[in-house]
Design a protein around this motif. Structure first.
Motif, PDB file in Angstrom:
ATOM      1  N   ALA A  60       0.821  -1.217   0.000  1.00  0.00           N
ATOM      2  CA  ALA A  60       0.000   0.000   0.000  1.00  0.00           C
ATOM      3  C   ALA A  60       0.848   1.258   0.000  1.00  0.00           C
ATOM      4  O   ALA A  60       0.369   2.338  -0.360  1.00  0.00           O
ATOM      5  CB  ALA A  60      -0.924   0.000   1.215  1.00  0.00           C
ATOM      6  N   ASP A  61       2.116   1.156   0.391  1.00  0.00           N
ATOM      7  CA  ASP A  61       2.995   2.323   0.413  1.00  0.00           C
ATOM      8  C   ASP A  61       3.542   2.666  -0.973  1.00  0.00           C
ATOM      9  O   ASP A  61       4.124   3.730  -1.155  1.00  0.00           O
ATOM     10  CB  ASP A  61       4.181   2.081   1.344  1.00  0.00           C
ATOM     11  N   LEU A  62       3.392   1.771  -1.921  1.00  0.00           N
ATOM     12  CA  LEU A  62       4.008   1.958  -3.240  1.00  0.00           C
ATOM     13  C   LEU A  62       3.035   2.705  -4.150  1.00  0.00           C
ATOM     14  O   LEU A  62       2.234   2.105  -4.869  1.00  0.00           O
ATOM     15  CB  LEU A  62       4.391   0.601  -3.836  1.00  0.00           C
ATOM     16  N   LEU A  63       3.116   4.008  -4.118  1.00  0.00           N
ATOM     17  CA  LEU A  63       2.213   4.852  -4.898  1.00  0.00           C
ATOM     18  C   LEU A  63       2.811   5.187  -6.257  1.00  0.00           C
ATOM     19  O   LEU A  63       4.026   5.190  -6.432  1.00  0.00           O
ATOM     20  CB  LEU A  63       1.921   6.140  -4.128  1.00  0.00           C
ATOM     21  N   ASN A  64       1.921   5.464  -7.208  1.00  0.00           N
ATOM     22  CA  ASN A  64       2.304   5.946  -8.538  1.00  0.00           C
ATOM     23  C   ASN A  64       3.086   4.934  -9.367  1.00  0.00           C
ATOM     24  O   ASN A  64       3.734   5.287 -10.350  1.00  0.00           O
ATOM     25  CB  ASN A  64       3.123   7.243  -8.436  1.00  0.00           C
ATOM     26  N   ILE A  65       3.058   3.664  -8.979  1.00  0.00           N
ATOM     27  CA  ILE A  65       3.651   2.606  -9.809  1.00  0.00           C
ATOM     28  C   ILE A  65       2.636   1.470  -9.947  1.00  0.00           C
ATOM     29  O   ILE A  65       2.978   0.290  -9.901  1.00  0.00           O
ATOM     30  CB  ILE A  65       4.980   2.088  -9.232  1.00  0.00           C
ATOM     31  N   ASP A  66       1.377   1.846 -10.134  1.00  0.00           N
ATOM     32  CA  ASP A  66       0.299   0.869 -10.099  1.00  0.00           C
ATOM     33  C   ASP A  66       0.473  -0.266 -11.113  1.00  0.00           C
ATOM     34  O   ASP A  66       0.296  -1.437 -10.786  1.00  0.00           O
ATOM     35  CB  ASP A  66      -1.040   1.570 -10.349  1.00  0.00           C
ATOM     36  N   GLN A  67       0.815   0.082 -12.350  1.00  0.00           N
ATOM     37  CA  GLN A  67       0.919  -0.952 -13.383  1.00  0.00           C
ATOM     38  C   GLN A  67       2.046  -1.927 -13.067  1.00  0.00           C
ATOM     39  O   GLN A  67       1.866  -3.148 -13.144  1.00  0.00           O
ATOM     40  CB  GLN A  67       1.144  -0.311 -14.755  1.00  0.00           C
ATOM     41  N   ALA A  68       3.210  -1.389 -12.718  1.00  0.00           N
ATOM     42  CA  ALA A  68       4.341  -2.251 -12.377  1.00  0.00           C
ATOM     43  C   ALA A  68       4.022  -3.093 -11.146  1.00  0.00           C
ATOM     44  O   ALA A  68       4.313  -4.301 -11.106  1.00  0.00           O
ATOM     45  CB  ALA A  68       5.585  -1.401 -12.130  1.00  0.00           C
ATOM     46  N   ARG A  69       3.427  -2.475 -10.161  1.00  0.00           N
ATOM     47  CA  ARG A  69       3.094  -3.204  -8.929  1.00  0.00           C
ATOM     48  C   ARG A  69       2.127  -4.347  -9.219  1.00  0.00           C
ATOM     49  O   ARG A  69       2.323  -5.475  -8.743  1.00  0.00           O
ATOM     50  CB  ARG A  69       2.469  -2.241  -7.920  1.00  0.00           C
ATOM     51  N   ASP A  70       1.103  -4.073 -10.018  1.00  0.00           N
ATOM     52  CA  ASP A  70       0.109  -5.111 -10.306  1.00  0.00           C
ATOM     53  C   ASP A  70       0.719  -6.292 -11.057  1.00  0.00           C
ATOM     54  O   ASP A  70       0.376  -7.451 -10.798  1.00  0.00           O
ATOM     55  CB  ASP A  70      -1.051  -4.516 -11.115  1.00  0.00           C
ATOM     56  N   LEU A  71       1.639  -6.007 -11.977  1.00  0.00           N
ATOM     57  CA  LEU A  71       2.285  -7.094 -12.729  1.00  0.00           C
ATOM     58  C   LEU A  71       3.115  -7.987 -11.815  1.00  0.00           C
ATOM     59  O   LEU A  71       3.027  -9.218 -11.883  1.00  0.00           O
ATOM     60  CB  LEU A  71       3.170  -6.505 -13.832  1.00  0.00           C
ATOM     61  N   VAL A  72       3.918  -7.370 -10.971  1.00  0.00           N
ATOM     62  CA  VAL A  72       4.805  -8.148 -10.103  1.00  0.00           C
ATOM     63  C   VAL A  72       4.005  -8.881  -9.033  1.00  0.00           C
ATOM     64  O   VAL A  72       4.284 -10.043  -8.719  1.00  0.00           O
ATOM     65  CB  VAL A  72       5.871  -7.242  -9.468  1.00  0.00           C
ATOM     66  N   VAL A  73       3.003  -8.230  -8.479  1.00  0.00           N
ATOM     67  CA  VAL A  73       2.182  -8.870  -7.453  1.00  0.00           C
ATOM     68  C   VAL A  73       1.439 -10.072  -8.040  1.00  0.00           C
ATOM     69  O   VAL A  73       1.382 -11.141  -7.420  1.00  0.00           O
ATOM     70  CB  VAL A  73       1.195  -7.862  -6.842  1.00  0.00           C
TER      71      VAL A  73
END
Length: 324
Positions: A60-73
């Motif tokens: 939840a702390d990782l803001l403004n990298i939604d696309q990258a975060r969603d791929l890795v998660v």
């Protein structure tokens, strides 16, 4: 003479096999000691050492990298669930949260059995030994190499290539490799390589093959995730988040100072934002009678009961906890 040369080669090969057989083998660590481990070589023997103090990072702390975060998660979730998943290469601008995202995934899925093993570039030739140590265990292991790149003459990239895809041994289904880099192809490519093939009598006859060798490493990662620099508004939002976490108000004077801070460093990133916030909050807090935003004095944990800022060794995401 040829026979003597062949005999020398056979003797050398036999001596290497004997040395390998006599070399001490790495021992498995106490897997219950931590959720993260580092590979260390001491007195010529490699071992996995548990990491006792982990940087706590939430997705939840990782803001403004939604696309990258969603791929890795999504990839990590598949892996933890025992479904097919890919090795991951995270590339892009410095300080934008690449390493933070990997560590945040560890904390998010540790209870489901995810573990992290950090391996330095110089130790990549030990990947085979590391994979042997974890084979057969019920946990799921991410082997993590941070800030990865290779220069001319380095050979450790070949071990990484084999571990990713190329060894005759089947890949262990409980191991993935995640790596971060500022360089997408991991190895340098030079214009002179093509020029030499055209103008130099000793040049490479097939320069395309040299290029293919250099880019083949990154292509063995099944998932490429790119990170990008921040706009001015994104940078200021990150500064505001951190300044307020540190118990100060992010008002006009702070905004002006934050922009000047970024100009002096030639970059707008989460890392730069955190560095500014520490400097600004530290200088404001020493003023007589300085109050935090929630009304408490110096040393407050911040707004809405947030935790105190981690120490400077902790990893920070692009938006709030920047890393390499």
């Amino acid at each position: 003479m040829a026979a003597d040369g062949d005999a020398t080669e056979r003797i050398a090969a036999a001596l290497e096999r004997i040395a390998d057989a006599l070399a001490p083998r790495p021992k498995a660590p106490d897997w219950s000691a931590s959720i993260a481990f580092r590979w260390r070589v001491r007195a010529g023997v490699g071992q996995l050492e548990p990491v006792q103090h982990l940087a706590e990072i939430d997705l939840a702390d990782l803001l403004n990298i939604d696309q990258a975060r969603d791929l890795v998660v999504a990839n990590t979730r598949q892996f933890v669930a025992g479904r097919p998943a890919n090795n991951v290469l995270l590339t892009g601008a410095r300080g934008t949260g690449k390493s933070s995202l990997v560590r945040a995934c560890l904390h998010a899925y540790a209870r489901q059995g995810l573990r992290l093993i950090e391996v330095d570039k110089s130790d990549l030739h030990n990947l085979g030994d590391i994979i042997e140590l974890v084979q057969g265990h019920p946990e799921r292991f991410i082997i993590f190499s941070d800030d990865l790149s290779f220069e001319e003459g380095e050979s450790s990239y070949k071990a990484l290539k084999s571990a990713l895809d190329g060894s005759i041994a089947a890949a262990s289904d409980n191991v993935l490799i995640y790596a971060t880099s500022n360089r997408r192809h991991l190895m340098p490519e030079h214009m002179r390589e093509n020029l030499a093939a055209t103008h130099d009598e000793d040049g490479e006859l097939h320069p395309a093959e040299t290029t293919e060798e250099k880019i083949s490493l990154s292509e063995r990662f099944g998932l490429w995730v790119n990170f990008y620099g921040f706009s001015q508004d994104e940078y200021l939002a990150i500064c505001a988040r951190w300044v307020e976490q540190l118990g100060q108000r992010f008002e006009e004077a702070a905004q002006t100072a934050a922009l000047q801070w970024a100009r002096e460093r030639g970059a707008r990133s989460g890392r730069v934002a955190l560095q500014f916030a520490r400097d600004w909050a530290g200088r404001q807090a020493v003023r007589p009678g300085a109050k935090s935003k929630n009304g408490s004095g110096r040393g407050s944990s911040g707004q809405n009961g947030s935790k105190p800022l981690p120490d400077k060794r902790k990893a920070i995401s692009k938006s709030a906890k920047p890393m390499r």
